[in-house]
Every structure is written in structure tokens, then in C-alpha cells.
Design a protein around this motif. Structure first.
Motif, PDB file in Angstrom:
ATOM      1  N   LEU A 151     -16.788  53.712  -3.652  1.00 34.05           N
ATOM      2  CA  LEU A 151     -16.968  54.637  -4.761  1.00 34.05           C
ATOM      3  C   LEU A 151     -16.749  56.071  -4.296  1.00 34.05           C
ATOM      4  CD1 LEU A 151     -20.209  53.206  -6.448  1.00 34.05           C
ATOM      5  CD2 LEU A 151     -17.815  52.531  -6.802  1.00 34.05           C
ATOM      6  N   GLU A 155     -18.986  58.958  -8.445  1.00 36.06           N
ATOM      7  CA  GLU A 155     -19.197  57.575  -8.884  1.00 36.06           C
ATOM      8  C   GLU A 155     -20.436  56.990  -8.228  1.00 36.06           C
ATOM      9  OE1 GLU A 155     -14.498  56.360  -9.618  1.00 36.06           O
ATOM     10  OE2 GLU A 155     -15.559  55.694  -7.819  1.00 36.06           O
ATOM     11  N   HIS A 194     -16.344  58.716 -15.636  1.00 35.12           N
ATOM     12  CA  HIS A 194     -16.885  58.068 -14.439  1.00 35.12           C
ATOM     13  C   HIS A 194     -17.477  56.698 -14.760  1.00 35.12           C
ATOM     14  CE1 HIS A 194     -16.197  61.923 -12.537  1.00 35.12           C
ATOM     15  NE2 HIS A 194     -16.506  61.387 -11.380  1.00 35.12           N
ATOM     16  N   ASN A 197     -14.647  54.335 -15.014  1.00 34.25           N
ATOM     17  CA  ASN A 197     -14.184  53.950 -13.676  1.00 34.25           C
ATOM     18  C   ASN A 197     -15.105  52.913 -13.045  1.00 34.25           C
ATOM     19  OD1 ASN A 197     -12.039  55.734 -13.872  1.00 34.25           O
ATOM     20  ND2 ASN A 197     -13.081  57.376 -12.752  1.00 34.25           N
ATOM     21  N   LEU A 198     -16.416  53.096 -13.219  1.00 32.87           N
ATOM     22  CA  LEU A 198     -17.368  52.138 -12.659  1.00 32.87           C
ATOM     23  C   LEU A 198     -17.228  50.774 -13.326  1.00 32.87           C
ATOM     24  CD1 LEU A 198     -20.580  54.353 -12.276  1.00 32.87           C
ATOM     25  CD2 LEU A 198     -19.175  53.399 -10.445  1.00 32.87           C
ATOM     26  N   LYS A 201     -14.368  49.029 -11.738  1.00 33.70           N
ATOM     27  CA  LYS A 201     -14.643  48.591 -10.368  1.00 33.70           C
ATOM     28  C   LYS A 201     -15.598  47.405 -10.344  1.00 33.70           C
ATOM     29  CE  LYS A 201     -13.356  52.866  -8.086  1.00 33.70           C
ATOM     30  NZ  LYS A 201     -13.665  53.952  -7.125  1.00 33.70           N
TER      31      LYS A 201
END
Length: 226
Positions: A151, A155, A194, A197-198, A201
Motif C-alpha cells: 500500500l 492507502e 483511496h 484503490n483499496l 487491492k
């Protein structure tokens, strides 16, 4: 180095923030004990500076609660009281050092650096929730599937908030304040970016954990039912 300063004298808190930032610290500043405790619970700091006399919760009580929670962060106490009994109370509660007011900023900086040098060497434990773990050492988010992903700094800080409070709704304003700070020039939509994005992931490592939007309230991290 990331520093939390809890001081109810607003001018002093602002002056210390500027001073430490000029000395290469990242600083969060709060003005009451309850806020200090809440910040320390959800974020990782290299050191904490606590004024003893604060509204809502005094510094000694904040210190006691953090130590009871197992928090090993080095803590410096500030107070206008210089009596021996007050110092003993602070040290007995788990303070690493104690500096009476008034003081010179350079002395405070020197003492903070000293407690950072002599702090106990230990490997921070992984934060875990359901099938994922977050490493404070490597900033890696890992899943029991065997997959991991690194990360970015922001993040990591956002994920850290969720790891400390799973199944709890966190408003965008709360996330913004805790991660970017009120003085940031970033727009509130940076929180959504963000979190997006998390989510990607978490999906990439095969986790059943997701971050859900609660319309009008904020975001919550929880695991999907089997």
C-alpha cells in the motif's frame, strides 16, 4: 517521524506544531484529552506529547488508558505542575519523560529525540481482520489466499483506520481529518479515490473483505458472508 501533540493552549499547540514540522516531523495536534485518546487509538505515532491538564480527559488518564490498551508509543508529559508527586504519578502511569512548563522548544525537541532513541526495540504486531492482515513494518496488505500487495502511505493510513474499527461506519470527514488533516488543501474526493484503490487491492489479493459505502453516512469495512 509522526508525532501527536495534545495541548489545550491553542497558541502553544500551534507553535509546537510549526516547530516540530520545521524539524522534519509530521504532526497531528488536538486540544483535549478525549481527542488525543481517539487519535492514538486509530493511528500509529512515533511519539506522543501530552499536556496533563486538558478538558474532557486529563493527560494522565489518557496515558493510563493507552498503556492499558498495550500501546508502547513513547509519551512525553507536559504540565505547569512541577511537584515531585505529579512527576511520580506520571511515571507510574507509564510516561517516558516529563517536562514542566515553561520550557524551551529546543529542550522539548531534544527530549523527544532521546525517548525515540531509547524506546524499546520491538516488532509491531500485524493488524488482522477476518482473512487479511496489515503489516506496520512493510506496509503490505496480505490475505490467507497467499497473495499480498503493498500500500502507498495514504492507502496504509486509510486501511489502518478500518483495521482498528471494522464493522464501524467512518465518515469521509473523519477519514479526511485523521489521514490528511484539516489544514490539507486536498479535496474531500481524495478519500473516495483511496477507498476505490483499496477495494481494487482487496479484490486483487482474493479477500472476502470489502469496504462498503453507507449512503449519507460514510464507509464501513466488513467481510462477506460465506
Amino acid at each position: 517521524m509522526r508525532l501527536l501533540i495534545a495541548e489545550d493552549e491553542l497558541d502553544l499547540a500551534e507553535a509546537l506544531t510549526v516547530f516540530f514540522e520545521r524539524n522534519q516531523f509530521s504532526v497531528d495536534a488536538v486540544n483535549d484529552g478525549l481527542a488525543a485518546y481517539e487519535y492514538a487509538k486509530v493511528a500509529r505515532y512515533d511519539a506522543i506529547i501530552l499536556d496533563v491538564m486538558m478538558p474532557k480527559m486529563d493527560g494522565i488518564e489518557v496515558l493510563r488508558r493507552l498503556r492499558a490498551d498495550g500501546d508502547k508509543t513513547p509519551i512525553m508529559m507536559l504540565t505547569a505542575k512541577a511537584q515531585k508527586d505529579d512527576r511520580i504519578t506520571g511515571f507510574d502511569a507509564g510516561a517516558d519523560d516529563y517536562l514542566p512548563k515553561p520550557f524551551e522548544p529546543d529542550e522539548l525537541l531534544s527530549r523527544v529525540r532521546a525517548i525515540l532513541r531509547r524506546r524499546e526495540e520491538y516488532t509491531p504486531s500485524l493488524m488482522r481482520y477476518d482473512d487479511i492482515s496489515l503489516s506496520p513494518v512493510s506496509d503490505m496488505l496480505s490475505c490467507t489466499t497467499g497473495k499480498s500487495v503493498r500500500l502507498s502511505g495514504r492507502e496504509y493510513q486509510v486501511m489502518e483506520l478500518f483495521m482498528h474499527a471494522p464493522k464501524t461506519v467512518l465518515s469521509a470527514d473523519t477519514i479526511m481529518e485523521r489521514v490528511w488533516g484539516w489544514d490539507s488543501e486536498a479535496e474531500i474526493n481524495v478519500v473516495w479515490v483511496h477507498i476505490s484503490n483499496l477495494r481494487k487491492k482487496l479484490k486483487a489479493i482474493g479477500s472476502r473483505v470489502g469496504i462498503q459505502a453507507n449512503r449519507g453516512l460514510g464507509y464501513m469495512m466488513e467481510a462477506k458472508d460465506d
